[in-house]
Scaffold this motif. Sequence first.
Motif, PDB file in Angstrom:
ATOM      1  N   VAL A  26      22.461  -5.735 -20.780  1.00 38.17           N
ATOM      2  CA  VAL A  26      21.633  -6.945 -20.482  1.00 38.17           C
ATOM      3  C   VAL A  26      22.267  -7.680 -19.289  1.00 38.17           C
ATOM      4  O   VAL A  26      21.694  -8.125 -18.392  1.00 38.17           O
ATOM      5  CB  VAL A  26      21.495  -8.041 -21.589  1.00 38.17           C
ATOM      6  N   ILE A  27      23.742  -7.798 -19.282  1.00 35.79           N
ATOM      7  CA  ILE A  27      24.470  -8.527 -18.133  1.00 35.79           C
ATOM      8  C   ILE A  27      24.139  -7.715 -16.912  1.00 35.79           C
ATOM      9  O   ILE A  27      23.729  -8.340 -15.791  1.00 35.79           O
ATOM     10  CB  ILE A  27      25.715  -8.583 -18.645  1.00 35.79           C
ATOM     11  N   LYS A  28      24.286  -6.321 -16.925  1.00 37.08           N
ATOM     12  CA  LYS A  28      24.075  -5.623 -15.575  1.00 37.08           C
ATOM     13  C   LYS A  28      22.416  -5.673 -15.044  1.00 37.08           C
ATOM     14  O   LYS A  28      22.354  -6.000 -14.054  1.00 37.08           O
ATOM     15  CB  LYS A  28      24.336  -4.215 -15.795  1.00 37.08           C
ATOM     16  N   LYS A  29      21.447  -5.842 -15.961  1.00 40.07           N
ATOM     17  CA  LYS A  29      20.263  -5.873 -15.663  1.00 40.07           C
ATOM     18  C   LYS A  29      19.836  -7.225 -15.005  1.00 40.07           C
ATOM     19  O   LYS A  29      19.174  -7.513 -14.186  1.00 40.07           O
ATOM     20  CB  LYS A  29      19.224  -5.598 -16.739  1.00 40.07           C
ATOM     21  N   ALA A  30      20.523  -8.444 -15.743  1.00 40.58           N
ATOM     22  CA  ALA A  30      20.393  -9.731 -15.298  1.00 40.58           C
ATOM     23  C   ALA A  30      20.824  -9.961 -13.880  1.00 40.58           C
ATOM     24  O   ALA A  30      20.198 -10.533 -12.924  1.00 40.58           O
ATOM     25  CB  ALA A  30      21.003 -10.792 -16.097  1.00 40.58           C
ATOM     26  N   LEU A  31      22.103  -9.527 -13.522  1.00 44.10           N
ATOM     27  CA  LEU A  31      22.817  -9.315 -12.332  1.00 44.10           C
ATOM     28  C   LEU A  31      21.882  -8.601 -11.347  1.00 44.10           C
ATOM     29  O   LEU A  31      21.687  -9.270 -10.315  1.00 44.10           O
ATOM     30  CB  LEU A  31      24.133  -9.053 -12.387  1.00 44.10           C
ATOM     31  N   ASP A 141      12.782 -26.368 -14.343  1.00 45.13           N
ATOM     32  CA  ASP A 141      14.096 -25.479 -14.529  1.00 45.13           C
ATOM     33  C   ASP A 141      13.892 -24.852 -15.833  1.00 45.13           C
ATOM     34  O   ASP A 141      14.090 -23.563 -15.737  1.00 45.13           O
ATOM     35  CB  ASP A 141      15.115 -26.243 -14.519  1.00 45.13           C
ATOM     36  N   ARG A 142      13.206 -25.381 -16.831  1.00 46.82           N
ATOM     37  CA  ARG A 142      13.128 -24.516 -18.188  1.00 46.82           C
ATOM     38  C   ARG A 142      12.219 -23.423 -17.964  1.00 46.82           C
ATOM     39  O   ARG A 142      12.417 -22.421 -18.308  1.00 46.82           O
ATOM     40  CB  ARG A 142      12.770 -25.434 -19.232  1.00 46.82           C
ATOM     41  N   MET A 143      11.087 -23.836 -17.279  1.00 47.57           N
ATOM     42  CA  MET A 143      10.017 -22.672 -17.094  1.00 47.57           C
ATOM     43  C   MET A 143      10.577 -21.529 -16.085  1.00 47.57           C
ATOM     44  O   MET A 143      10.464 -20.381 -16.420  1.00 47.57           O
ATOM     45  CB  MET A 143       8.789 -23.184 -16.306  1.00 47.57           C
ATOM     46  N   ILE A 144      11.445 -21.886 -15.099  1.00 47.54           N
ATOM     47  CA  ILE A 144      11.790 -20.928 -14.395  1.00 47.54           C
ATOM     48  C   ILE A 144      12.872 -20.155 -15.101  1.00 47.54           C
ATOM     49  O   ILE A 144      12.707 -18.667 -14.799  1.00 47.54           O
ATOM     50  CB  ILE A 144      12.768 -21.619 -13.153  1.00 47.54           C
ATOM     51  N   MET A 145      13.835 -20.695 -15.963  1.00 49.71           N
ATOM     52  CA  MET A 145      14.731 -19.785 -16.368  1.00 49.71           C
ATOM     53  C   MET A 145      14.005 -18.950 -17.844  1.00 49.71           C
ATOM     54  O   MET A 145      14.537 -17.685 -17.609  1.00 49.71           O
ATOM     55  CB  MET A 145      15.778 -20.905 -17.215  1.00 49.71           C
ATOM     56  N   ARG A 146      13.083 -19.685 -18.348  1.00 47.82           N
ATOM     57  CA  ARG A 146      12.369 -18.668 -19.478  1.00 47.82           C
ATOM     58  C   ARG A 146      11.780 -17.617 -18.760  1.00 47.82           C
ATOM     59  O   ARG A 146      11.702 -16.365 -19.248  1.00 47.82           O
ATOM     60  CB  ARG A 146      11.182 -19.484 -20.091  1.00 47.82           C
ATOM     61  N   LYS A 147      11.026 -17.781 -17.560  1.00 44.00           N
ATOM     62  CA  LYS A 147      10.290 -16.479 -16.908  1.00 44.00           C
ATOM     63  C   LYS A 147      11.465 -15.408 -16.597  1.00 44.00           C
ATOM     64  O   LYS A 147      11.282 -14.251 -16.881  1.00 44.00           O
ATOM     65  CB  LYS A 147       9.654 -17.007 -15.703  1.00 44.00           C
ATOM     66  N   LYS A 148      12.688 -15.857 -16.331  1.00 39.51           N
ATOM     67  CA  LYS A 148      13.683 -14.751 -15.565  1.00 39.51           C
ATOM     68  C   LYS A 148      14.043 -14.082 -17.077  1.00 39.51           C
ATOM     69  O   LYS A 148      14.344 -13.018 -17.064  1.00 39.51           O
ATOM     70  CB  LYS A 148      14.691 -15.605 -14.978  1.00 39.51           C
ATOM     71  N   GLU A 149      14.407 -14.907 -18.186  1.00 41.91           N
ATOM     72  CA  GLU A 149      14.903 -14.577 -19.378  1.00 41.91           C
ATOM     73  C   GLU A 149      13.802 -13.274 -19.658  1.00 41.91           C
ATOM     74  O   GLU A 149      14.127 -12.359 -20.101  1.00 41.91           O
ATOM     75  CB  GLU A 149      15.126 -15.248 -20.422  1.00 41.91           C
ATOM     76  N   GLU A 150      12.589 -13.707 -19.685  1.00 40.18           N
ATOM     77  CA  GLU A 150      11.532 -12.654 -20.200  1.00 40.18           C
ATOM     78  C   GLU A 150      11.397 -11.504 -19.572  1.00 40.18           C
ATOM     79  O   GLU A 150      11.256 -10.449 -20.147  1.00 40.18           O
ATOM     80  CB  GLU A 150      10.318 -13.527 -20.386  1.00 40.18           C
ATOM     81  N   ASP A 151      11.673 -11.562 -18.090  1.00 38.93           N
ATOM     82  CA  ASP A 151      11.277 -10.665 -17.044  1.00 38.93           C
ATOM     83  C   ASP A 151      12.454  -9.531 -17.601  1.00 38.93           C
ATOM     84  O   ASP A 151      12.364  -8.510 -17.572  1.00 38.93           O
ATOM     85  CB  ASP A 151      11.504 -11.022 -15.676  1.00 38.93           C
ATOM     86  N   VAL A 152      13.665 -10.037 -17.565  1.00 40.11           N
ATOM     87  CA  VAL A 152      15.058  -9.222 -17.831  1.00 40.11           C
ATOM     88  C   VAL A 152      14.774  -8.635 -19.180  1.00 40.11           C
ATOM     89  O   VAL A 152      14.895  -7.107 -19.223  1.00 40.11           O
ATOM     90  CB  VAL A 152      16.118  -9.919 -17.509  1.00 40.11           C
ATOM     91  N   LEU A 153      14.269  -9.257 -20.103  1.00 39.75           N
ATOM     92  CA  LEU A 153      14.249  -8.570 -21.279  1.00 39.75           C
ATOM     93  C   LEU A 153      13.011  -7.698 -21.534  1.00 39.75           C
ATOM     94  O   LEU A 153      13.160  -6.423 -22.179  1.00 39.75           O
ATOM     95  CB  LEU A 153      14.051  -9.730 -22.583  1.00 39.75           C
ATOM     96  N   SER A 154      12.066  -7.831 -20.725  1.00 37.55           N
ATOM     97  CA  SER A 154      10.893  -7.130 -20.760  1.00 37.55           C
ATOM     98  C   SER A 154      11.302  -5.625 -20.019  1.00 37.55           C
ATOM     99  O   SER A 154      11.052  -4.577 -20.233  1.00 37.55           O
ATOM    100  CB  SER A 154       9.834  -7.406 -19.886  1.00 37.55           C
ATOM    101  N   LEU A 155      12.126  -5.666 -19.144  1.00 36.07           N
ATOM    102  CA  LEU A 155      12.704  -4.450 -18.164  1.00 36.07           C
ATOM    103  C   LEU A 155      13.484  -3.589 -19.154  1.00 36.07           C
ATOM    104  O   LEU A 155      13.591  -2.467 -19.176  1.00 36.07           O
ATOM    105  CB  LEU A 155      13.634  -5.104 -16.963  1.00 36.07           C
ATOM    106  N   LEU A 156      14.021  -4.194 -19.995  1.00 34.65           N
ATOM    107  CA  LEU A 156      14.923  -3.631 -21.018  1.00 34.65           C
ATOM    108  C   LEU A 156      14.136  -3.159 -22.397  1.00 34.65           C
ATOM    109  O   LEU A 156      14.839  -2.758 -23.140  1.00 34.65           O
ATOM    110  CB  LEU A 156      16.009  -4.424 -21.536  1.00 34.65           C
TER     111      LEU A 156
END
Length: 161
Positions: A26-31, A141-156
């Motif tokens: 998860v860390i590698k994918k987020a980075l 900011d919350r919306m931006i962060m949630r989108k990024k979280e969901e994008d990364v988790l979807s990729l995984l």
Amino acid sequence: MLRLYIDNNQDKINVDKDLEKLVDTVIKKALEYEGVNEKCEVNLMFVDNDEIKEINSEQRNIDNVTDVLSFPMLDAKNGEIKVSESDFFEGYLVLGDIVISLERAKEQAEEFGHSFFREVGFLTCHSILHLLGYDHMEDDDRMIMRKKEEDVLSLLELTRE
């Protein structure tokens, strides 16, 4: 490249190689998602509810159990990192520390009706984004962060089940 130090400081939830691999992935994918190309170092500690409550109280003056705490080492805002030579140790950019209550993660996974791995993955991604200067104090900011979280988790493929 990621240098990840994991310290299991609790005995309520079994920490096995699969869980360690999950947080590393998860860390590698987020980075990667954030375009961070430096070799990075992250310290991650697994704790129980009592210990995270104590850390939360000591560090933030909030006397409550929480799920994850992030302690960034960089001067960063919304993924824009201002890097200096002092931010590196042995050639690795030191991002900071993450503390996850596995006990709380398990409780939340049950509350939200998804897997424990999905919850730990979410908390890990959430915390890495904090280390990169994102926050969720304002709605935008919350919306931006949630989108990024969901994008990364979807990729995984760590989606809500």
